[in-house]
Enzyme design. Structure first.
Site, mmCIF file in Angstrom:
data_model
loop_
_atom_site.group_PDB
_atom_site.id
_atom_site.type_symbol
_atom_site.label_atom_id
_atom_site.label_comp_id
_atom_site.label_asym_id
_atom_site.label_seq_id
_atom_site.Cartn_x
_atom_site.Cartn_y
_atom_site.Cartn_z
ATOM 1 C CG HIS A 1 43.689 41.092 -89.812
ATOM 2 N ND1 HIS A 1 43.033 42.284 -89.768
ATOM 3 C CD2 HIS A 1 44.244 40.942 -88.583
ATOM 4 C CE1 HIS A 1 43.162 42.829 -88.560
ATOM 5 N NE2 HIS A 1 43.901 42.026 -87.821
ATOM 6 N NE ARG B 1 42.715 47.174 -86.183
ATOM 7 C CZ ARG B 1 43.195 46.027 -85.659
ATOM 8 N NH1 ARG B 1 44.198 45.395 -86.243
ATOM 9 N NH2 ARG B 1 42.644 45.518 -84.579
ATOM 10 C CG ASP C 1 48.547 40.230 -91.159
ATOM 11 O OD1 ASP C 1 48.292 39.289 -91.946
ATOM 12 O OD2 ASP C 1 48.148 40.262 -89.976
ATOM 13 C CD GLU D 1 41.694 44.080 -92.414
ATOM 14 O OE1 GLU D 1 42.876 44.399 -92.612
ATOM 15 O OE2 GLU D 1 41.320 43.396 -91.442
#
Ligand code: NAI
Length: 326
Positions: free
Chosen positions: A292, A231, A255, A260
């Site tokens: 993600h 996260r 990622d 985001e």
């Protein structure tokens, strides 16, 4: 059961429609994210199905409750985007998909490590332009190096097993150590000090928020590689940017990103990105970011759809005895 499905992408619709053949629930797919402005769309739906960047704050939950929602069916493992206290107070049941494919995320973590180290992302474009020079592509052997895993749950343990196969020394730090971890447990300071690669696999909570901060970066090896597939909030992005500028951090693979929700999962190729911190991150040659996609495999999407619909089915039949968040 009527289901209002938010943040629907084509791939979600394909996998959920297929899994729903067994249940024949009425699913209404909404492309939009769930937030204060869009809760009205869920009026008179029993179930709201949400993903990681839908916002389930207290106001949204209150509106949903007033509009007739009974169940929040998260199609994610993480639930840091839900105000659980409010859900509890309002009597809203929240379910999730605790495990859909830890392999998907673990393998993506290793993909980031290998790509960053061997600069695959750069080599791809060079060869496309008939540039076969090796200058700037120098990597290092993973064999014999030390990886530190912060969080040794389902995903962290699989990453440990994969990297063991490369001949790496595996260190782990976890608040709740697990017998099945194939590496060696150490305290956080030792892990930070000894690791050539540090990879994050804890959930985001009050204790893990900004666990990668200025102070902890200072304790790391010069040229360390940091990987985050968990996260965004685990990393203080501004501190990491300073670490990259000073060359303390040699590689960064992400990622996930703290902000985001305003960027990921959308095609913004014709837009101006107004998040200067994110744009600064993308400017570094030793930073590799994916949007993600750790979870994004066929097996994971199949499990997400099947488990989410099974959760809803069990709720409807009063047989819900697992996957309950509150
Ligand atoms: P898990 O629950 O199996 O493991 C989490 C581990 O973190 C546990 O061993 C727990 O004891 C540890 N932990 C919790 N609080 C801690 C603390 N304060 N300090 C140290 N350790 C702590 O979870 P799993 O399945 O391994 O997933 C890890 C994370 O990966 C998730 O929380 C989620 O945020 C992320 N994830 C990312 C995906 C992606 O697409 N990039 C997809 C799925 C999950």
């Amino acid at each position: 059961m009527k289901i209002a499905f938010f943040s629907a992408k084509k791939y979600d619709i394909d996998f959920f429609d297929f899994a729903n053949k067994k249940y024949e629930f009425e699913i209404k797919y909404f492309e939009t994210r769930l937030n204060e402005k869009t809760t009205i769309l869920a009026k008179n739906f029993d179930v709201v199905c949400a993903f990681v960047n839908d916002n389930l704050n207290s106001e949204v939950l209150k509106n949903l409750k007033e509009n007739g929602t009974k169940l929040i069916a998260l199609r994610s493992a993480g639930f840091n985007h839900v105000d659980l206290d409010s859900a509890k107070k309002l009597g809203l049941r929240v379910v999730h998909v605790p495990k859909y494919s830890p392999y998907a995320v673990a393998e993506h973590t290793v993909a980031l490590i290998l790509s960053l180290n061997r600069k695959i992302h750069k080599a791809y474009f060079r060869v496309k332009e008939n540039n076969f020079s090796l200058d700037g592509l120098l990597g290092f052997d993973l064999y014999g190096k030390t990886v530190g895993l912060i969080g040794t749950g389902k995903i962290g343990r699989i990453v440990a097993n994969i990297l063991k196969g490369f001949g790496m020394n595996i260190l782990g730090y976890d608040k709740y150590p697990n017998n099945e971890f194939s590496g060696k447990y150490v305290n956080l300071d030792t892990l930070l000090k000894k690791s050539d690669i540090i990879s994050l696999h804890t959930p985001l909570n009050k204790e893990t928020y900004h666990i990668i901060n200025k102070e902890n970066i200072r304790k790391m090896k010069n040229g360390v590689m940091i990987i985050n597939t968990s996260r965004g909030g685990l990393i203080d992005t501004k501190a990491v940017i300073e670490g990259l500028k000073s060359k303390k951090i040699g590689y960064l693979g992400l990622d996930v990103y703290e902000e985001e929700e305003n960027i990921f999962f959308e095609d913004l190729s014709s837009e101006i990105i107004d998040d200067d911190t994110f744009v600064r991150l993308t400017s570094f040659p030793n930073v590799l970011i994916t949007g993600h996609q750790g979870f994004f495999t066929c097996e994971a999407l199949t499990n997400i759809a099947e488990t989410t619909l099974e959760n809803i089915y069990n709720y409807k039949n009063n047989t819900l005895n697992k996957n309950i968040v509150v």
